[in-house]
Design a protein around this motif. Structure first.
Motif, short mmCIF file in Angstrom:
data_model
loop_
_atom_site.label_atom_id
_atom_site.label_comp_id
_atom_site.label_asym_id
_atom_site.label_seq_id
_atom_site.Cartn_x
_atom_site.Cartn_y
_atom_site.Cartn_z
N ALA A 14 -29.80 -64.50 -47.04
CA ALA A 14 -29.41 -65.74 -47.98
C ALA A 14 -27.74 -65.44 -48.20
O ALA A 14 -27.17 -66.50 -48.62
CB ALA A 14 -30.13 -65.31 -49.49
N LEU A 15 -27.32 -64.13 -48.28
CA LEU A 15 -25.99 -63.88 -48.42
C LEU A 15 -25.18 -64.27 -47.22
O LEU A 15 -24.01 -64.98 -47.52
CB LEU A 15 -25.71 -62.51 -48.78
N LEU A 16 -25.41 -63.84 -45.99
CA LEU A 16 -24.56 -64.20 -45.05
C LEU A 16 -25.31 -65.07 -43.79
O LEU A 16 -24.57 -65.18 -42.74
CB LEU A 16 -24.09 -62.76 -44.32
N GLY A 17 -26.58 -65.66 -44.03
CA GLY A 17 -27.10 -66.42 -42.87
C GLY A 17 -27.61 -65.59 -41.92
O GLY A 17 -28.14 -64.41 -42.11
N ARG A 18 -27.69 -65.86 -40.85
CA ARG A 18 -28.40 -65.15 -39.57
C ARG A 18 -27.36 -63.99 -39.51
O ARG A 18 -28.00 -62.65 -38.84
CB ARG A 18 -28.24 -65.99 -38.26
N GLU A 19 -26.22 -63.87 -39.59
CA GLU A 19 -25.45 -62.70 -39.49
C GLU A 19 -25.52 -61.68 -40.41
O GLU A 19 -25.63 -60.45 -40.10
CB GLU A 19 -23.87 -62.85 -39.51
N GLY A 20 -26.24 -61.80 -41.48
CA GLY A 20 -26.73 -60.88 -42.48
C GLY A 20 -27.81 -59.97 -41.96
O GLY A 20 -27.83 -58.89 -41.90
N VAL A 21 -28.75 -60.65 -41.41
CA VAL A 21 -29.76 -59.81 -40.63
C VAL A 21 -29.27 -59.20 -39.17
O VAL A 21 -29.78 -58.23 -39.00
CB VAL A 21 -31.11 -61.01 -40.20
N PHE A 22 -28.47 -59.66 -38.71
CA PHE A 22 -27.73 -59.16 -37.67
C PHE A 22 -27.24 -57.85 -37.89
O PHE A 22 -27.49 -56.84 -37.39
CB PHE A 22 -26.73 -60.25 -36.95
N TYR A 23 -26.71 -57.70 -38.97
CA TYR A 23 -25.86 -56.53 -39.70
C TYR A 23 -27.15 -55.63 -39.86
O TYR A 23 -27.04 -54.22 -39.88
CB TYR A 23 -24.91 -56.83 -40.58
N ALA A 24 -27.94 -55.96 -40.61
CA ALA A 24 -29.05 -55.22 -41.41
C ALA A 24 -30.08 -54.54 -40.26
O ALA A 24 -30.62 -53.64 -40.67
CB ALA A 24 -29.89 -56.17 -42.21
N SER A 25 -30.00 -55.11 -39.10
CA SER A 25 -30.92 -54.49 -38.02
C SER A 25 -30.32 -53.38 -37.58
O SER A 25 -31.10 -52.34 -37.17
CB SER A 25 -30.83 -55.38 -36.75
N SER A 26 -29.08 -52.85 -37.95
CA SER A 26 -28.86 -51.54 -37.61
C SER A 26 -29.47 -50.51 -38.60
O SER A 26 -29.72 -49.42 -37.98
CB SER A 26 -27.09 -51.44 -37.79
N TYR A 27 -29.26 -50.74 -39.76
CA TYR A 27 -29.99 -49.66 -40.61
C TYR A 27 -31.53 -49.67 -40.39
O TYR A 27 -32.11 -48.62 -40.49
CB TYR A 27 -29.88 -50.05 -42.22
N LEU A 28 -32.11 -50.73 -39.87
CA LEU A 28 -33.55 -50.86 -39.81
C LEU A 28 -33.78 -49.92 -38.38
O LEU A 28 -34.74 -49.32 -38.37
CB LEU A 28 -33.92 -52.37 -39.43
N LEU A 29 -32.90 -49.99 -37.50
CA LEU A 29 -33.16 -49.23 -36.39
C LEU A 29 -32.91 -47.75 -36.63
O LEU A 29 -33.84 -46.93 -36.16
CB LEU A 29 -31.81 -49.57 -35.33
N ILE A 30 -32.06 -47.19 -37.42
CA ILE A 30 -31.90 -45.81 -37.57
C ILE A 30 -33.08 -45.39 -38.59
O ILE A 30 -33.59 -44.33 -38.29
CB ILE A 30 -30.65 -45.75 -38.52
N GLN A 31 -33.48 -46.09 -39.59
CA GLN A 31 -34.58 -45.65 -40.18
C GLN A 31 -35.98 -45.62 -39.60
O GLN A 31 -36.86 -44.69 -39.74
CB GLN A 31 -34.67 -46.86 -41.82
N THR A 32 -36.16 -46.51 -38.84
CA THR A 32 -37.29 -46.37 -38.02
C THR A 32 -37.62 -45.32 -37.14
O THR A 32 -38.48 -44.71 -37.12
CB THR A 32 -37.50 -47.67 -36.82
N VAL A 33 -36.42 -45.02 -36.52
CA VAL A 33 -36.44 -43.58 -35.78
C VAL A 33 -36.52 -42.54 -36.76
O VAL A 33 -37.54 -41.57 -36.49
CB VAL A 33 -35.01 -43.16 -34.99
N LEU A 34 -36.02 -42.51 -37.56
CA LEU A 34 -35.75 -41.08 -38.69
C LEU A 34 -37.20 -41.07 -39.47
O LEU A 34 -37.84 -40.01 -39.70
CB LEU A 34 -34.57 -41.13 -39.58
N ILE A 35 -37.75 -42.47 -40.03
CA ILE A 35 -39.00 -42.09 -40.72
C ILE A 35 -40.10 -41.85 -40.08
O ILE A 35 -40.84 -41.07 -40.68
CB ILE A 35 -39.15 -43.35 -41.63
#
Length: 307
Positions: free
Chosen positions: A117-138
């Motif tokens: 909603a804030l940045l369009g497709r690029e917002g999810v593009f950036y958010a994928s980085s956090y998701l990647l790290i958390q997936t491995v760590l959790i």
């Protein structure tokens, strides 16, 4: 302030969908327990499509640099979460599920729609980085912390979220565009992420007892540490480094900040349930932090705009 208002409006609209989920269960249109099916649809179908859809952009060196900044920001927020939770472990006598709840956030289902909603497709593009790290760590540290067993690297590396990020990144780097028919299907699935995620949370909230949750001071303390304490400390330290004066970084780092300020990860409650480590208590913290984030997330965005 504009950013905060936009975020607040979008959270309010998602809250209405959440309340619809509550109503559907309370009116017995849906039965308690059916949220398991919806959760699987989101996890294995909708979220991977949203991530892959986000990477279907024209390659550029600046976008790649922005992705690197997002990855660095996510790593920084996780490092701060680990350090602060470690410092608080003895003074607050944190239980494993409490410590995991402080470190890991609902960075996917809740924040991906907001990032879009804030940045369009690029917002999810950036958010994928956090998701990647958390997936491995959790699946490694988080699971080990709660269960007392060794982390499961196989499940971490074969997790559908991690696979979708790697696949999306490969498509982006090699400049491969999906066929139009497939792209239409993927974008259609990704558009369902926000509404379905909120319906799921509403169904989960309908099965809880808010009166009991709100009456527990320790739940308030842990929820506010997750939603405000950790992100505030991280944000202030980030501001002191001067990195927010760099326009490119400033435009990107809002997304990992929101992910770091999101409610406790639902996966923590699921692990607590699986290993019988006070699942009701883990669920209470999750529910309370989810309710309170309606207020705290716009405040974090407003503070970020002021720095």
């Amino acid at each position: 302030m504009e950013l905060s208002l936009l975020l607040g409006k979008h959270i309010a609209s998602l809250l209405l969908i959440l309340l619809t989920g509550v109503a559907l269960v309370r009116l017995k249109v849906l039965e308690p327990g059916q949220e398991v099916v919806l959760n699987k649809v989101i996890l294995y179908g909708v979220t991977p499509c949203a991530v892959i859809n986000a990477y279907q952009m024209e390659y550029s060196a600046q976008r790649l640099l922005s992705l690197g900044i997002a990855l660095g920001g996510a790593a920084f927020f996780f490092l701060m979460a680990f350090l602060i939770s470690r410092l608080l472990r003895k003074p607050l006598k944190l239980e494993p599920v409490e410590e995991a709840g402080l470190i890991y956030s609902n960075c996917g289902n809740l924040i991906l729609p907001l990032a879009s909603a804030l940045l369009g497709r690029e917002g999810v593009f950036y958010a994928s980085s956090y998701l990647l790290i958390q997936t491995v760590l959790i699946w490694t540290h988080g699971r080990s912390l709660i269960s007392g067993e060794k982390g499961d690297w196989k499940k971490a590396l074969l997790n559908v979220n991690l696979i979708s990020v790697v696949l999306g990144l490969a498509l982006f780097l090699f400049r491969i565009s999906l066929p139009e028919i497939l792209m239409t299907a993927v974008s259609g699935m990704s558009a369902m992420l926000g509404p379905l995620s909120m319906l799921l949370l509403g169904m989960m909230l309908a099965a809880s007892r808010p009166a009991e949750i709100f009456a527990r001071p320790r739940a308030w303390l842990l929820a506010l540490l997750r939603l405000a304490g950790l992100p505030l400390g991280s944000l202030l330290l980030l501001a002191l480094t001067g990195v927010l004066r760099w326009d490119l970084a400033r435009g990107v780092l809002l997304i990992p900040l929101l992910q770091g300020a999101a409610p406790c990860a639902s996966m923590v409650s699921q692990f607590a349930q699986l290993y019988d480590k006070r699942p009701d208590w883990a669920g209470s913290i999750n529910v309370l932090s989810t309710i309170l984030c309606v207020i705290t997330l716009p405040l974090m965005a407003a503070l970020y705009a002021l720095l």
